[in-house]
Scaffold this active site. Structure first.
Site, PDB file in Angstrom:
ATOM      1  N   ASP A 245      -1.449   1.770   5.298  1.00 16.19           N
ATOM      2  CA  ASP A 245      -0.528   1.900   4.175  1.00 16.19           C
ATOM      3  C   ASP A 245      -0.877   0.938   3.040  1.00 16.19           C
ATOM      4  O   ASP A 245      -1.288  -0.203   3.279  1.00 16.19           O
ATOM      5  CB  ASP A 245       0.870   1.563   4.710  1.00 16.19           C
ATOM      6  CG  ASP A 245       1.931   1.564   3.645  1.00 16.19           C
ATOM      7  OD1 ASP A 245       2.295   2.654   3.197  1.00 16.19           O
ATOM      8  OD2 ASP A 245       2.402   0.477   3.259  1.00 16.19           O
ATOM      9  N   GLU A 317      -4.413   4.615   2.543  1.00 20.07           N
ATOM     10  CA  GLU A 317      -3.568   5.096   1.453  1.00 20.07           C
ATOM     11  C   GLU A 317      -3.698   4.178   0.240  1.00 20.07           C
ATOM     12  O   GLU A 317      -3.427   2.975   0.321  1.00 20.07           O
ATOM     13  CB  GLU A 317      -2.092   5.111   1.863  1.00 20.07           C
ATOM     14  CG  GLU A 317      -1.194   5.686   0.772  1.00 20.07           C
ATOM     15  CD  GLU A 317       0.115   4.920   0.521  1.00 20.07           C
ATOM     16  OE1 GLU A 317       0.202   3.722   0.833  1.00 20.07           O
ATOM     17  OE2 GLU A 317       1.040   5.538  -0.016  1.00 20.07           O
TER      18      GLU A 317
HETATM   19  C1  BGC Z   1       4.720   4.032   1.514  1.00 22.86           C
HETATM   20  C2  BGC Z   1       6.058   4.156   0.830  1.00 22.86           C
HETATM   21  C3  BGC Z   1       6.704   2.803   0.775  1.00 22.86           C
HETATM   22  C4  BGC Z   1       5.772   1.801   0.109  1.00 22.86           C
HETATM   23  C5  BGC Z   1       6.322   0.427   0.092  1.00 22.86           C
HETATM   24  C6  BGC Z   1       3.975   3.093   0.590  1.00 22.86           C
HETATM   25  O1  BGC Z   1       2.706   3.164   0.496  1.00 22.86           O
HETATM   26  O2  BGC Z   1       4.065   5.266   1.620  1.00 22.86           O
HETATM   27  O3  BGC Z   1       6.892   5.070   1.449  1.00 22.86           O
HETATM   28  O4  BGC Z   1       7.907   2.880   0.056  1.00 22.86           O
HETATM   29  O5  BGC Z   1       4.546   1.807   0.768  1.00 22.86           O
HETATM   30  O6  BGC Z   1       6.716   0.010   1.318  1.00 22.86           O
END
Ligand code: BGC
Length: 616
Positions: A245, A317
């Site tokens: 993430d 991501e």
């Molecule tokens: C996630 C989001 C989240 C954010 C901050 C992102 O990359 O996909 O859903 O709100 O990180 O935590």
């Protein structure tokens, strides 16, 4: 050629030799086609994103959970999905719905227990389904014990002292109130400030997102070790891969330089807050050092747990231009992710949708993917409006065709296979912090509309939950047939289309390469041809033609368009294997004058014997 038996044998062989659990494909789909190596399982499948709060509720509290997911695993075999990715399921106060983590190695009681998780993984593996977890390396919850300890003091004896990005007031700041001396002007992607003053430490701490999500400090070697241990913990529990993430935010400029203003920024009349895009985020985001960290996760942890037949997969991501994103592939000698998630389609909205717009986005991605690397496609996720809302419902089927048949691995956000639509959520019902913290314009920010419960059947709450009230409302259209059970029975449904697409991409070698050629590309049409590798030239090729314009009908000469791109086809006749409305399958068509209706996509088999022998 891989057969189900072949995989079964592989699985049991390794069981005998190492007594380890192994994963093998038992689904009905891997019958024909190119054999992908054991390190490549993620190339020949669809990755399906589950938002756990919204997928299936087993205990009637109105919130989805792990037992609920386990109870629905057979669904994936039926629709041809071989890998599921779970958005965060860890312990969390849920300020940002699980992306604020207070314990990285435990399951939140809302979702169940570690035993429930093991059961889910076991059952998925028995069915040949891989399980991918969201790994959130950049920040914790402010309730994580590391942060609680770190906040206590800056004493050198405090082992957690430097676990987070703590800074003194900006040097040279003349205000008598230190809280006004913010260290940098960096703005959150959620808009608004990224520094919060802490009275105890008399320092600011940095948070890329909400103030309840303090950023970890990757300059502290202990933090790097801790996070490797987190990965290791899940690898040992037989997780098949990670979706990493918000990777571009894990390290910031060491010199704490301010981001410069964005000269192209146009303030919107809606925005009453400091807006992220008002600066060029060159010092706050994309620090080059984070690639070293991703490489170390791959090299030192994931590889250690990648033994045949269990390759551990990684996707990252970050929302960036393809030219920057492709760095996440790493190098052959020092690889990083198997692919960075490709969000090219995310910013495209109905008013700009056209064949040419899609071509530009596809072509930019394909040109940037390094030789030998594998592309991927995403049309929706939990952070973006659903595709039907962005492009228009009449193009929702076409979006599935694109995502599943372009070269590479598709990601499906739960419900896309049904054509699930947005829900309306009032401000009072709003759950998403991005909406709640922006009362001025919550509808513009809130991500609740795309997170509504999965629609399984015609029963109460669409079969998602027996609760009186679900955590977000269920879309009413489940009563009109937008649900799994009804769509299973309807041969023309979005789900029937999805299954046909999943089957053809799995079965036909033409879809097992990372290449394509373009056909007609105009404002109305985007089209491409997929061909098998030369050593499988007896296998059919496919023309995929999609009407993305505004006219009710468009007619095109694909034979000459392909010729102009150097592709000769033997016959101007083809057979429609899949039509997006599922009402022209089997039709013989003239490729010199092929007709498409608004939003329609056709997958036309070219060459002898192109029609699938199986029922779609
Ligand atoms: C996630 C989001 C989240 C954010 C901050 C992102 O990359 O996909 O859903 O709100 O990180 O935590």
């Amino acid at each position: 050629m891989a057969t189900a038996l072949h995989w079964l044998l592989l699985g049991s062989l390794s069981l005998m030799v190492s007594l380890e659990r192994s994963v093998f494909w038992r689904g009905a789909f891997l019958i024909e086609g190119r054999e992908f190596g054991w390190r490549e399982w993620w190339k020949n499948t669809i990755i399906y994103q589950i938002y756990p709060r919204s997928f299936m509720d087993s205990d009637g509290d109105g919130i989805g959970d792990l037992k609920g997911i386990t109870s629905r695993l057979e669904y994936f075999l039926d629709i041809g999905v071989g890998a599921i990715w779970l958005s965060p399921i860890y312990r969390s106060p849920f300020v940002d719905f699980g992306y604020d983590i207070s314990n990285f190695t435990d399951i939140d009681p809302i979702f169940g227990t570690l035993d429930d998780f093991d059961e889910l993984v076991d059952h998925a593996h028995d069915l040949g389904i891989r399980v991918i977890l969201d790994f959130v390396p950049g920040y914790t919850s402010d309730q994580h014990p590391w942060f609680v300890e770190s906040m206590k003091n800056r004493d050198y004896r405090n082992p957690y002292r430097d676990y987070f990005v703590w800074k003194d007031p900006k040097p040279g700041c003349v205000s008598s109130d230190p809280r006004e001396c913010i260290p940098t002007n960096w703005i959150s992607p959620f808009d608004g400030p990224t520094w919060t003053w802490d009275e105890t430490r008399q320092q600011f701490y940095y948070h890329t997102f909400t103030k309840e999500q303090p950023d970890l400090n990757y300059l502290d070697p202990s933090v790097r070790e801790e996070m490797k241990n987190v990965i290791e913990f899940w690898m040992k529990r037989w997780v098949d891969g990670l979706r990493v993430d918000a990777i571009a935010f894990i390290i910031e400029d060491h010199y704490m330089r301010d981001d410069p203003p964005n000269p192209n920024f146009q303030p919107s009349e809606l925005a009453t807050r400091v807006v992220h895009h008002s600066t060029l985020n060159i010092y706050s985001h994309n620090h080059p050092d984070h690639h070293e960290i991703v490489k170390s996760w791959r090299r030192e942890v994931m590889e250690k747990y990648s033994a045949e037949p269990n390759y551990r997969f990684m996707m990252t991501e970050a929302y960036n231009k393809p030219a920057i994103l492709v760095d996440y592939y790493g190098t052959d000698d020092d690889p990083e992710a198997d692919f960075p998630l490709n969000f090219q389609f995310m910013d495209l909205h109905a008013k700009d949708l056209s064949g040419t717009a899609i071509f530009n986005l596809v072509d930019e991605w394909m040109h940037n993917v390094p030789d030998g690397k594998w592309p991927n496609w995403v049309v929706g996720n939990h952070d973006n409006y659903r595709i039907g809302y962005r492009w228009g419902m009449e193009y929702a089927r076409a979006a599935n065709v694109l995502c599943l048949l372009l070269p590479g691995t598709p990601t499906t956000y739960y419900g896309e296979e049904l054509g699930m639509d947005h829900i309306k959520v009032t401000f009072e019902e709003t759950q998403d912090p991005w909406g709640k913290n922006n009362p001025c314009c919550w509808e513009k920010y809130s991500r609740d509309p795309e997170r509504s419960p999965m629609q399984w059947n015609m029963e109460k709450n669409a079969g998602f939950s027996t609760a009186e009230k679900t955590w977000l409302p269920v879309h009413d259209n489940y009563k009109m047939g937008v649900n799994v059970e009804s769509e299973q029975k309807d041969p023309t449904s979005v789900l029937s289309l999805y299954k046909a697409l999943a089957r053809i991409r799995m079965q036909r070698p033409a879809f097992h390469t990372n290449a394509m050629d373009y056909g007609i590309v105009t404002d109305d049409i985007f089209s491409f041809i997929r061909r098998p590798n030369p050593d499988e030239s007896e296998q059919p090729s496919y023309l995929v033609a999609i009407h993305l314009g505004k006219k009710s009908i468009v007619i095109g000469d694909y034979v000459n368009a392909l010729l102009a791109n150097g592709v000769t086809i033997d016959s101007s006749e083809g057979v429609v294997e899949i039509s997006s409305r599922m009402d022209r399958n089997g039709e013989t068509v003239n490729l010199e004058a092929l007709e498409l209706r608004l939003g329609e996509a056709l997958v036309v088999g070219i060459g002898k014997d192109s029609l699938l022998k199986t029922e779609l």
